[in-house]
Design a protein around this motif. Structure first.
Motif, PDB file in Angstrom:
ATOM      1  N   GLY A   1      -5.881 -94.278  45.051  1.00 15.20           N
ATOM      2  CA  GLY A   1      -6.605 -95.157  45.963  1.00 15.20           C
ATOM      3  C   GLY A   1      -8.105 -94.967  45.933  1.00 15.20           C
ATOM      4  O   GLY A   1      -8.858 -95.848  46.367  1.00 15.20           O
ATOM      5  N   ARG A   2      -8.575 -93.835  45.435  1.00 16.36           N
ATOM      6  CA  ARG A   2     -10.023 -93.620  45.333  1.00 16.36           C
ATOM      7  C   ARG A   2     -10.677 -94.564  44.332  1.00 16.36           C
ATOM      8  O   ARG A   2     -11.893 -94.803  44.395  1.00 16.36           O
ATOM      9  N   LEU A   3      -9.871 -95.106  43.415  1.00 15.90           N
ATOM     10  CA  LEU A   3     -10.405 -96.030  42.414  1.00 15.90           C
ATOM     11  C   LEU A   3      -9.994 -97.473  42.661  1.00 15.90           C
ATOM     12  O   LEU A   3     -10.722 -98.392  42.293  1.00 15.90           O
ATOM     13  N   THR A   4      -8.831 -97.665  43.248  1.00  8.26           N
ATOM     14  CA  THR A   4      -8.358 -99.026  43.478  1.00  8.26           C
ATOM     15  C   THR A   4      -8.730 -99.555  44.853  1.00  8.26           C
ATOM     16  O   THR A   4      -8.726-100.761  45.081  1.00  8.26           O
ATOM     17  N   GLY A   5      -9.030 -98.636  45.811  1.00 12.95           N
ATOM     18  CA  GLY A   5      -9.307 -99.059  47.176  1.00 12.95           C
ATOM     19  C   GLY A   5      -8.054 -99.436  47.941  1.00 12.95           C
ATOM     20  O   GLY A   5      -8.143 -99.982  49.042  1.00 12.95           O
ATOM     21  N   ARG A   6      -6.862 -99.161  47.373  1.00 14.44           N
ATOM     22  CA  ARG A   6      -5.596 -99.467  48.040  1.00 14.44           C
ATOM     23  C   ARG A   6      -4.751 -98.202  48.096  1.00 14.44           C
ATOM     24  O   ARG A   6      -4.342 -97.695  47.029  1.00 14.44           O
ATOM     25  N   PRO A   7      -4.471 -97.661  49.287  1.00 17.93           N
ATOM     26  CA  PRO A   7      -5.066 -98.062  50.573  1.00 17.93           C
ATOM     27  C   PRO A   7      -6.524 -97.631  50.635  1.00 17.93           C
ATOM     28  O   PRO A   7      -6.908 -96.660  50.003  1.00 17.93           O
TER      29      PRO A   7
ATOM     30  N   ALA B   1      -6.819-100.456  33.409  1.00 21.52           N
ATOM     31  CA  ALA B   1      -6.352-100.338  34.794  1.00 21.52           C
ATOM     32  C   ALA B   1      -7.518-100.367  35.766  1.00 21.52           C
ATOM     33  O   ALA B   1      -7.442-100.976  36.842  1.00 21.52           O
ATOM     34  N   ALA B   2      -8.621 -99.697  35.400  1.00 22.20           N
ATOM     35  CA  ALA B   2      -9.798 -99.717  36.266  1.00 22.20           C
ATOM     36  C   ALA B   2     -10.431-101.098  36.301  1.00 22.20           C
ATOM     37  O   ALA B   2     -10.985-101.512  37.319  1.00 22.20           O
ATOM     38  N   LEU B   3     -10.332-101.822  35.204  1.00 23.40           N
ATOM     39  CA  LEU B   3     -10.932-103.153  35.136  1.00 23.40           C
ATOM     40  C   LEU B   3     -10.161-104.166  35.981  1.00 23.40           C
ATOM     41  O   LEU B   3     -10.754-104.939  36.737  1.00 23.40           O
ATOM     42  N   PHE B   4      -8.840-104.151  35.877  1.00 30.58           N
ATOM     43  CA  PHE B   4      -8.030-105.181  36.529  1.00 30.58           C
ATOM     44  C   PHE B   4      -7.406-104.719  37.839  1.00 30.58           C
ATOM     45  O   PHE B   4      -7.185-105.530  38.737  1.00 30.58           O
ATOM     46  N   GLY B   5      -7.067-103.444  37.937  1.00 32.61           N
ATOM     47  CA  GLY B   5      -6.517-102.916  39.184  1.00 32.61           C
ATOM     48  C   GLY B   5      -5.103-103.366  39.492  1.00 32.61           C
ATOM     49  O   GLY B   5      -4.639-103.178  40.621  1.00 32.61           O
ATOM     50  N   ARG B   6      -4.396-103.951  38.548  1.00 34.84           N
ATOM     51  CA  ARG B   6      -3.032-104.415  38.752  1.00 34.84           C
ATOM     52  C   ARG B   6      -2.205-104.154  37.499  1.00 34.84           C
ATOM     53  O   ARG B   6      -2.674-104.355  36.377  1.00 34.84           O
ATOM     54  N   TRP B   7      -0.946-103.763  37.723  1.00 35.33           N
ATOM     55  CA  TRP B   7      -0.069-103.508  36.593  1.00 35.33           C
ATOM     56  C   TRP B   7       0.166-104.777  35.785  1.00 35.33           C
ATOM     57  O   TRP B   7       0.173-104.747  34.548  1.00 35.33           O
ATOM     58  N   TRP B   8       0.405-105.890  36.474  1.00 37.77           N
ATOM     59  CA  TRP B   8       0.735-107.114  35.754  1.00 37.77           C
ATOM     60  C   TRP B   8      -0.411-107.549  34.847  1.00 37.77           C
ATOM     61  O   TRP B   8      -0.191-108.045  33.730  1.00 37.77           O
ATOM     62  N   ALA B   9      -1.646-107.346  35.320  1.00 35.44           N
ATOM     63  CA  ALA B   9      -2.804-107.742  34.511  1.00 35.44           C
ATOM     64  C   ALA B   9      -2.933-106.852  33.274  1.00 35.44           C
ATOM     65  O   ALA B   9      -3.254-107.339  32.174  1.00 35.44           O
ATOM     66  N   VAL B  10      -2.698-105.557  33.437  1.00 34.71           N
ATOM     67  CA  VAL B  10      -2.751-104.656  32.283  1.00 34.71           C
ATOM     68  C   VAL B  10      -1.670-105.029  31.272  1.00 34.71           C
ATOM     69  O   VAL B  10      -1.915-105.082  30.061  1.00 34.71           O
ATOM     70  N   THR B  11      -0.469-105.315  31.768  1.00 36.89           N
ATOM     71  CA  THR B  11       0.639-105.664  30.881  1.00 36.89           C
ATOM     72  C   THR B  11       0.343-106.935  30.098  1.00 36.89           C
ATOM     73  O   THR B  11       0.559-107.002  28.879  1.00 36.89           O
TER      74      THR B  11
ATOM     75  N   ALA C   1     -13.855-100.260  26.842  1.00 35.33           N
ATOM     76  CA  ALA C   1     -12.871-100.456  27.910  1.00 35.33           C
ATOM     77  C   ALA C   1     -13.189 -99.571  29.105  1.00 35.33           C
ATOM     78  O   ALA C   1     -13.084 -99.994  30.265  1.00 35.33           O
ATOM     79  N   LEU C   2     -13.618 -98.349  28.841  1.00 37.73           N
ATOM     80  CA  LEU C   2     -13.936 -97.429  29.929  1.00 37.73           C
ATOM     81  C   LEU C   2     -15.169 -97.894  30.695  1.00 37.73           C
ATOM     82  O   LEU C   2     -15.215 -97.824  31.932  1.00 37.73           O
ATOM     83  N   LEU C   3     -16.173 -98.393  29.990  1.00 37.48           N
ATOM     84  CA  LEU C   3     -17.380 -98.881  30.650  1.00 37.48           C
ATOM     85  C   LEU C   3     -17.095-100.119  31.498  1.00 37.48           C
ATOM     86  O   LEU C   3     -17.591-100.248  32.624  1.00 37.48           O
ATOM     87  N   LEU C   4     -16.292-101.028  30.963  1.00 34.45           N
ATOM     88  CA  LEU C   4     -15.925-102.213  31.742  1.00 34.45           C
ATOM     89  C   LEU C   4     -15.128-101.816  32.982  1.00 34.45           C
ATOM     90  O   LEU C   4     -15.331-102.377  34.074  1.00 34.45           O
ATOM     91  N   GLY C   5     -14.234-100.863  32.826  1.00 33.51           N
ATOM     92  CA  GLY C   5     -13.465-100.388  33.971  1.00 33.51           C
ATOM     93  C   GLY C   5     -14.335 -99.723  35.018  1.00 33.51           C
ATOM     94  O   GLY C   5     -14.123 -99.898  36.226  1.00 33.51           O
ATOM     95  N   TYR C   6     -15.342 -98.990  34.566  1.00 31.63           N
ATOM     96  CA  TYR C   6     -16.265 -98.344  35.496  1.00 31.63           C
ATOM     97  C   TYR C   6     -17.041 -99.377  36.302  1.00 31.63           C
ATOM     98  O   TYR C   6     -17.167 -99.268  37.536  1.00 31.63           O
ATOM     99  N   GLY C   7     -17.545-100.398  35.610  1.00 32.60           N
ATOM    100  CA  GLY C   7     -18.274-101.442  36.321  1.00 32.60           C
ATOM    101  C   GLY C   7     -17.402-102.180  37.323  1.00 32.60           C
ATOM    102  O   GLY C   7     -17.818-102.440  38.463  1.00 32.60           O
ATOM    103  N   ALA C   8     -16.173-102.494  36.923  1.00 30.30           N
ATOM    104  CA  ALA C   8     -15.260-103.190  37.833  1.00 30.30           C
ATOM    105  C   ALA C   8     -14.884-102.304  39.017  1.00 30.30           C
ATOM    106  O   ALA C   8     -14.747-102.787  40.143  1.00 30.30           O
ATOM    107  N   THR C   9     -14.736-101.013  38.789  1.00 31.23           N
ATOM    108  CA  THR C   9     -14.387-100.095  39.879  1.00 31.23           C
ATOM    109  C   THR C   9     -15.503-100.002  40.898  1.00 31.23           C
ATOM    110  O   THR C   9     -15.258-100.039  42.115  1.00 31.23           O
ATOM    111  N   ARG C  10     -16.738 -99.889  40.435  1.00 30.84           N
ATOM    112  CA  ARG C  10     -17.870 -99.830  41.365  1.00 30.84           C
ATOM    113  C   ARG C  10     -17.972-101.101  42.196  1.00 30.84           C
ATOM    114  O   ARG C  10     -18.215-101.050  43.403  1.00 30.84           O
TER     115      ARG C  10
END
Length: 270
Positions: free
Chosen positions: A89-95, A186-196, A240-249
């Motif tokens: 949750g520290r990265l997804t904000g859920r919860p 996963a950090a970029l999309f935050g959802r399993w379905w999107a990663v899949t 991929a890691l940089l895009l995920g970092y930006g999306a997470t922030r």
């Protein structure tokens, strides 16, 4: 940073959900050994007749045998990387955490390091079991037996052959790189379905538009797993890691703004 990496590694080891993954990768490698012994006839030509065709089949199958299971190790490493992010949750904000985490970049790097080490482990356990059996099957390959009975000696190809070990090494390196890509997606999309979907759509598209089973000299046990043998570059993993970092922030900043704008019980802003 070391403390975060140690924390992620400990959490990875203690996560019972992931305990079966190495065994499943080894099982997949063992199952695929028998298939890869005749991979040429499935992917290239079902009835090699001439000496050249049979030699091509032998060389093709030897490479396939020595990479059995590595494509599944790559897919498993990607899934482990995504799992480490999506459960946190520290990265997804859920919860949503009560206090926004600081330094999501360091946390992502720690998770990437832990996932990459997991990818190395998956490759190691697969190769430890598969390689001895692959060497036996390559030595007893039907091409060597058939041509040998006709008086044609076919030199045995092993892992040390110049056309085999670079392919196996490339596939092995792909596992930790895919693990980092799993972290980034996963950090970029935050959802399993999107990663899949992100993984399966280009994979199936690549399988559809090409009839070359090597995808750059690397075989796979079946068409769905074939895309996993596309060993990514280090640049792709970093991107991929940089895009995920930006999306997470962005995601965490949005969640924090939403919490501040939400009125408290007495009607005053938080």
């Amino acid at each position: 940073m070391r403390a975060l990496l140690r924390q992620e590694l400990v959490g990875l080891v203690r996560c019972r959900t992931l305990w079966p993954v190495p065994a499943l990768v080894v099982f997949a490698g063992l199952v695929m050994l028998s298939f890869n012994a005749d991979a040429y006839m499935f992917y290239v030509y079902y009835d090699p007749q001439t000496v050249d065709e049979q030699l091509d089949a032998y060389h093709f199958d030897v490479t396939a045998l020595h990479t059995s299971g590595l494509e599944w190790a790559q897919l498993a490493a990607l899934a482990v990387g995504a799992f480490l992010v999506l459960r946190d949750g520290r990265l997804t904000g859920r919860p949503a955490p009560s206090v926004p985490p600081t330094g999501p970049g360091q946390l992502l790097l720690a998770k990437a390091g832990a996932a990459a080490l997991c990818g190395v482990l998956l490759v190691a356990v697969d190769l430890a079991v598969v390689l001895p059996l692959a060497a036996e099957q390559a030595a007893e390959h039907w091409v060597r037996q058939d041509l040998g009975s006709a008086g044609i000696v076919v030199p045995e190809r092993t892992l040390t052959d110049g056309s085999v070990w670079p392919v196996a090494l490339r596939a092995a390196v792909g596992a930790p790189l895919f693990a980092v890509i799993g972290i980034g997606l996963a950090a970029l999309f935050g959802r399993w379905w999107a990663v899949t979907v992100t993984v399966l759509v280009p994979a199936c598209g690549a399988l559809y538009v090409t009839a070359d089973p090597f995808f750059g000299a690397l075989t796979a046990p079946n068409r769905l797993a074939l895309a996993a043998t596309l060993a990514p570059s280090l640049g792709a993993a970093v991107l991929a890691l940089l895009l995920g970092y930006g999306a997470t922030r962005w995601r965490l900043a949005r969640a924090a703004a939403g919490r501040q704008a939400r009125p408290s019980l007495d009607g005053s802003p938080r």
